[in-house]
Design an enzyme around this catalytic site. Structure first.
Site, PDB file in Angstrom:
ATOM      1  N   LYS A  76      29.023 143.384  37.373  1.00 14.60           N
ATOM      2  CA  LYS A  76      28.282 143.070  36.156  1.00 14.60           C
ATOM      3  C   LYS A  76      26.869 143.637  36.302  1.00 14.60           C
ATOM      4  CE  LYS A  76      27.078 139.006  33.309  1.00 14.60           C
ATOM      5  NZ  LYS A  76      27.209 137.533  33.170  1.00 14.60           N
ATOM      6  N   SER A 151      29.132 135.795  28.737  1.00 14.18           N
ATOM      7  CA  SER A 151      28.410 137.036  28.747  1.00 14.18           C
ATOM      8  C   SER A 151      29.039 138.127  29.615  1.00 14.18           C
ATOM      9  CB  SER A 151      26.979 136.796  29.230  1.00 14.18           C
ATOM     10  OG  SER A 151      26.968 136.379  30.584  1.00 14.18           O
ATOM     11  N   SER A 175      30.056 131.878  31.400  1.00 12.15           N
ATOM     12  CA  SER A 175      30.165 133.331  31.251  1.00 12.15           C
ATOM     13  C   SER A 175      31.163 134.040  32.142  1.00 12.15           C
ATOM     14  CB  SER A 175      28.800 133.982  31.462  1.00 12.15           C
ATOM     15  OG  SER A 175      28.054 133.863  30.284  1.00 12.15           O
TER      16      SER A 175
HETATM   17  N1  GLN Z   1      27.124 131.335  26.420  1.00 13.79           N
HETATM   18  C1  GLN Z   1      26.148 130.621  27.198  1.00 13.79           C
HETATM   19  C2  GLN Z   1      24.769 131.102  26.819  1.00 13.79           C
HETATM   20  O1  GLN Z   1      24.679 131.876  25.956  1.00 13.79           O
HETATM   21  C3  GLN Z   1      26.406 130.805  28.661  1.00 13.79           C
HETATM   22  C4  GLN Z   1      26.050 132.143  29.148  1.00 13.79           C
HETATM   23  C5  GLN Z   1      26.265 132.322  30.601  1.00 13.79           C
HETATM   24  O2  GLN Z   1      27.026 131.588  31.233  1.00 13.79           O
HETATM   25  N2  GLN Z   1      25.544 133.284  31.171  1.00 13.79           N
HETATM   26  O3  GLN Z   1      23.806 130.732  27.365  1.00 13.79           O
END
Ligand code: GLN
Length: 484
Positions: A76, A151, A175
């Site tokens: 990532k 994400s 995410s």
């Molecule tokens: N969807 C959540 C957010 O927008 C979690 C994102 C994540 O785990 N990096 O913060």
């Protein structure tokens, strides 16, 4: 070769069926041919990958190969990679070439793994659909008109389309698990402190944790083995021996107590998802587990608490991007304040700016007690809910995501609808405990994920239960038809 799991590819390399250079070239060719449809990579590091693969082949010839030596993977783009652009999918870091490797990158490289490239993601890992990326959205290989989740959407799409046999992800509120669910993968969020955060660009430091995104639990075990362990450079990394994750995988489920919280059955849950999750739990019961009802009374407060705590920490973490030391700098600033504000206004996208504003507000004098302190109290109550539940059960099971992959743009203008994508995953990060998502079937051709949650340091148990399920129900063997 791309239809194989990491474990199978490892055997193939050991048996000499192909070299790491051949394997790496195969995946690079697939990326070149197929990724234009998905946009799952921000950077492809072909030259470096082939050099690493050649080194891995030599290492094998010297008899020094480990189980991971010569296996390709994608990282990532939140992990710093020396000499390679590390953008966090933000315009702010579009020109940033990291001067060092993140601990996770370092460890997997030391095991002899080959990095194919850096995957797309929501900007600074803020999102659940991979639509906030500066480099454009990622598409779900199961249905190109839908999101892969976020994400870590690029990692999920790349592995689901078999452009990489595995990838790394990070999970602050879901995410790793939510995109794994939406793309039919296995995704593990380890216990907070299990994997070093050093060199991983910080979003919300008390919640962030790196983990593997793979086809199977057995592959996740393989990767976690190398990723986990103490690192003095991360003060929240825990000094605790890393167990042998492979060894536990095949243990039977006899006597396993699976907690079913009523809070995981709220009206927002898609009935088709609920049916498949129930069927998966029934499979575990048929293997000797039994279910018990448990209560997580403060679950409803997890999303509100998270959206105070995570933005608060993000507003502080992202203050380092000031246009002075590295990253985007605006043209011809008139003075220092103009340099800061224009660089940040140009460098950050809308969602990141929204989070910075919420966080700054929540932490400001007069509001701190009303928001931040309250959210921290809820966080404690949620952690206590889980601790209490785990006196009655060994793991908790439920859905990962309330629905299957939604169409691109469907939630882009409604932040609250987007935030609710993580309704079943966020509490886990607030409590610091580990959880895994694994494929448990499809609804109308779209993958559904089963989430298993365990107490602190129960990664072995989660991997074991997931592996046993996958032995009986090999959903992970399916590939999206246009990428087979
Ligand atoms: N969807 C959540 C957010 O927008 C979690 C994102 C994540 O785990 N990096 O913060």
């Amino acid at each position: 070769m791309h239809q194989y799991t990491l474990a199978e590819l490892s055997q193939g390399l050991a048996a000499g069926h192909y070299s790491s250079v051949e394997l790496t070239q195969h995946f690079l060719d697939r990326i070149a041919r197929l990724d234009p449809q998905l946009n799952s990579f921000i950077s492809v590091t072909a030259e470096q990958a082939l050099a690493q693969a050649a080194a891995a082949d030599q290492r094998r010839q010297r008899g020094e190969a480990t189980a991971l030596t010569g296996l390709p993977l994608a990282h990532k783009d939140i992990f710093c990679t020396q000499g390679v652009r590390t953008s966090c999918a933000s315009r702010m870091l579009d020109n940033f070439v990291a001067p060092y490797d993140a601990a996770v990158v370092e460890r997997l490289q030391a095991a002899g793994m080959v990095m194919l490239g850096k995957t797309n993601m929501d900007e600074f890992a803020m999102g659940s659909s991979n639509e906030t990326s500066f480099y454009g959205p990622v598409r779900n290989p199961w249905d190109l008109s839908r999101v892969p989740g976020g994400s870590s959407g690029g990692s999920a799409a790349a592995v689901a389309a078999r452009l990489a046999p595995a990838a790394t992800g990070t999970d602050t509120g879901g995410s790793i698990r939510q995109p794994a669910a939406l793309c039919q993968l296995t995704g593990l969020k380890p216990s907070y402190g299990r994997v070093s955060r050093w060199g991983m660009i910080a979003f919300a430091s008390s919640l962030d944790q790196a983990g593997p995104m793979t086809q199977t639990a057995a592959d996740a075990a393989l990767l976690l083995q190398a990723m986990a362990g103490h690192d003095a450079r991360d003060s929240t990394s825990v000094e605790r021996p890393v167990p042998d994750y492979q060894a536990a995988l095949t243990q039977p489920l006899q006597g396993l107590r699976i907690g079913l919280p009523t809070a995981f059955r709220n009206p927002g849950l898609d009935p088709a998802v609920a049916r498949l999750v129930d069927a998966a739990i029934a499979e575990l019961v048929s293997q000797g587990a039994r279910t018990v009802d448990v209560d997580l009374p403060h679950m409803d407060w997890s999303v509100p608490a998270y959206y105070v705590i995570a933005p608060a920490e993000a507003s502080s973490n992202l203050s380092r991007f000031d246009g002075v030391r590295y990253g985007h700098r605006c043209q011809q600033p008139t003075d220092l304040l103009d340099l800061y504000s224009r660089s940040r206004a140009e460098g950050f996208g809308a969602e990141v700016q929204r989070r910075i504003m919420i966080g700054t507000y929540a932490l400001s004098a007069g509001y701190y007690d009303a928001y931040y302190r309250q959210a921290q109290k809820i966080r404690r109550l949620i952690a206590e809910d889980f601790a209490r539940a785990f006196t009655q059960c060994d793991i908790i099971a439920g859905p990962t995501s309330p629905c299957t992959a939604f169409p691109l743009q469907a939630r882009q203008d409604d932040p609250v609808a987007m935030y609710l994508s993580d309704i079943y995953t966020i509490a886990v990060n607030l409590a610091g405990i580990p959880a895994i998502s694994l494929p448990c079937g499809q609804d109308q051709g779209l993958p559904v994920g089963l989430q298993l949650i365990g107490p602190y340091w129960s990664e072995e148990r989660l991997l074991q239960v997931a592996h046993r399920y996958q032995q009986a129900c090999p959903w992970h063997r399916q590939m999206p038809s246009s990428f087979a």
